[in-house]
Design a protein around this motif. Structure first.
Motif, PDB file in Angstrom:
ATOM      1  N   ALA A 179       0.815  -1.277   0.035  1.00 24.95           N
ATOM      2  CA  ALA A 179       0.009  -0.042   0.110  1.00 24.95           C
ATOM      3  C   ALA A 179       0.935   1.335   0.206  1.00 24.95           C
ATOM      4  O   ALA A 179       0.523   2.304  -0.793  1.00 24.95           O
ATOM      5  N   GLN A 183       1.381   4.250  -3.219  1.00 24.11           N
ATOM      6  CA  GLN A 183       1.285   5.866  -2.888  1.00 24.11           C
ATOM      7  C   GLN A 183       2.553   6.510  -3.193  1.00 24.11           C
ATOM      8  O   GLN A 183       2.612   7.618  -2.970  1.00 24.11           O
ATOM      9  N   ARG A 185       5.284   6.097  -1.320  1.00 28.34           N
ATOM     10  CA  ARG A 185       5.953   6.339  -0.109  1.00 28.34           C
ATOM     11  C   ARG A 185       6.880   5.299   0.196  1.00 28.34           C
ATOM     12  O   ARG A 185       6.864   4.349   0.962  1.00 28.34           O
ATOM     13  N   ALA A 229       3.636   3.446  -7.476  1.00 30.99           N
ATOM     14  CA  ALA A 229       3.334   4.523  -7.932  1.00 30.99           C
ATOM     15  C   ALA A 229       4.049   5.024  -9.356  1.00 30.99           C
ATOM     16  O   ALA A 229       5.406   4.984  -9.373  1.00 30.99           O
ATOM     17  N   TYR A 286      10.747   9.439  -3.492  1.00 34.55           N
ATOM     18  CA  TYR A 286       9.856   9.868  -4.328  1.00 34.55           C
ATOM     19  C   TYR A 286       9.865  11.218  -4.803  1.00 34.55           C
ATOM     20  O   TYR A 286      10.130  12.050  -3.805  1.00 34.55           O
TER      21      TYR A 286
END
Length: 321
Positions: A179, A183, A185, A229, A286
């Motif tokens: 998860a 995103q 992270r 992502a 990121y």
């Protein structure tokens, strides 16, 4: 005592393989171990410590493919560590080997008692089993930690159940890591993994557009189920045993073709032919989402800024490492 990590061979067994004398009477850590994250390492570490204290080998028992892939074949699964990478990471934990069971219809139909008798006792000849607090096994997940303790008492092997590893009150799990990566992270994922999220794939020929932009890239296709992502990342690339700083784009290249997702990595201050080689790329930060630019010049300006930021981030982190 077991051989030191530097000198011991790491032995991989497949279902039905004869267990060599060097792995006799093992302490076995059981789990799927996707990601070999800090929670998994708590289980593995407990097994290694018990093995060293008793002068016995330590072994991981794991499953391929991941059981979810068997039960839900139409739902592609984002694997944190495909089998080759998982085995390499297990080998680095101090284990003496791994037993890999094919998760197929035969295994799925095996009840918990048969799993214990046929796999743990008759095949592996376990002296001790270490599992996480939430590990279940056997048909319809009929085997619980409590069942494992009871079975161990009947069959004469010790059982240790490891409690959950919490991080700020939250359980560290493969699903939580997936998860976080979905995103972008990656730093949070690295904290749970205990190391940066890493992918490994073969370098393929691309459209050579990066060369024209002044940023020649190593292009890699990741598993289509990868849910990282899309965006730009500060990464490092292992080339000939050396970890080199780089900047990477993972996504569909909306400025050009909006095609299938691809990882494109520009390695700083390095040149050479990487085609056909398998590279490991580790994700450290990121930087931004993937964007569509109005033309080449604004894209190059942004790439220059991405590179500057990646160099700044990696200069500190790789020197610390």
């Amino acid at each position: 005592m077991s051989a030191s990590p530097a000198s011991r061979p790491f032995i991989v067994l497949r279902g039905g393989d004869a267990v060599p004398a060097s792995l006799a009477d093992p302490v076995v850590a059981i789990g799927n171990f996707d990601g070999v994250h800090r929670g998994h390492r708590a289980v593995i570490g407990a097994a290694v410590r018990r093995a060293h204290a008793a002068g016995k080998p330590a072994l991981a028992l794991t499953f391929e493919p991941h059981p979810r892939a068997y039960f839900r074949p139409n739902e592609p699964m984002f694997r944190l560590t495909p089998e080759p990478l998982k085995l390499a990471m297990l080998a680095a934990t101090g284990l003496d080997g791994a037993a890999v069971l094919a998760f197929d219809a035969l295994l799925a139909a095996k009840d918990a008692e048969s799993f214990v008798t046929e796999i743990l006792v008759e095949w592996l000849g376990v002296g001790c089993v270490v599992a996480g607090f939430d590990f279940h096994f056997g048909r319809a997940r009929g085997g619980s930690p409590a069942f494992l303790r009871e079975a161990g008492a009947r069959h004469g092997f010790a059982v240790e159940i490891v409690p959950p590893l919490l991080d700020d009150g939250a359980q560290i799990s493969s699903s939580a890591i997936r998860a976080a990566l979905a995103q972008g992270r990656v730093e949070q994922a690295a904290h749970m993994l205990g190391a940066p999220f890493t992918v490994e794939a073969e370098v393929i020929h691309g459209d050579k557009r990066g060369r024209e932009l002044g940023y020649p890239t190593a292009n890699m296709r990741l598993d289509p189920a990868t849910e990282l992502a899309h965006g730009i990342y500060a990464v490092s690339v292992e080339i000939d045993g050396v970890e080199r700083p780089a900047v990477a784009s993972f996504g569909r290249r909306p400025t050009f073709d909006d095609g299938a997702p691809r990882l494109e990595t520009f390695v700083f201050d390095w040149s050479g032919d990487l085609y056909g080689r398998r590279l490991k790329v580790a994700f450290h930060a990121y930087l931004r989402p993937e964007l569509k630019f109005a033309g080449i010049e604004p894209l190059i300006t942004q790439m220059d800024e991405d590179s500057r930021r990646a160099r700044a981030i990696l200069g500190a982190r790789l020197s610390e490492g």
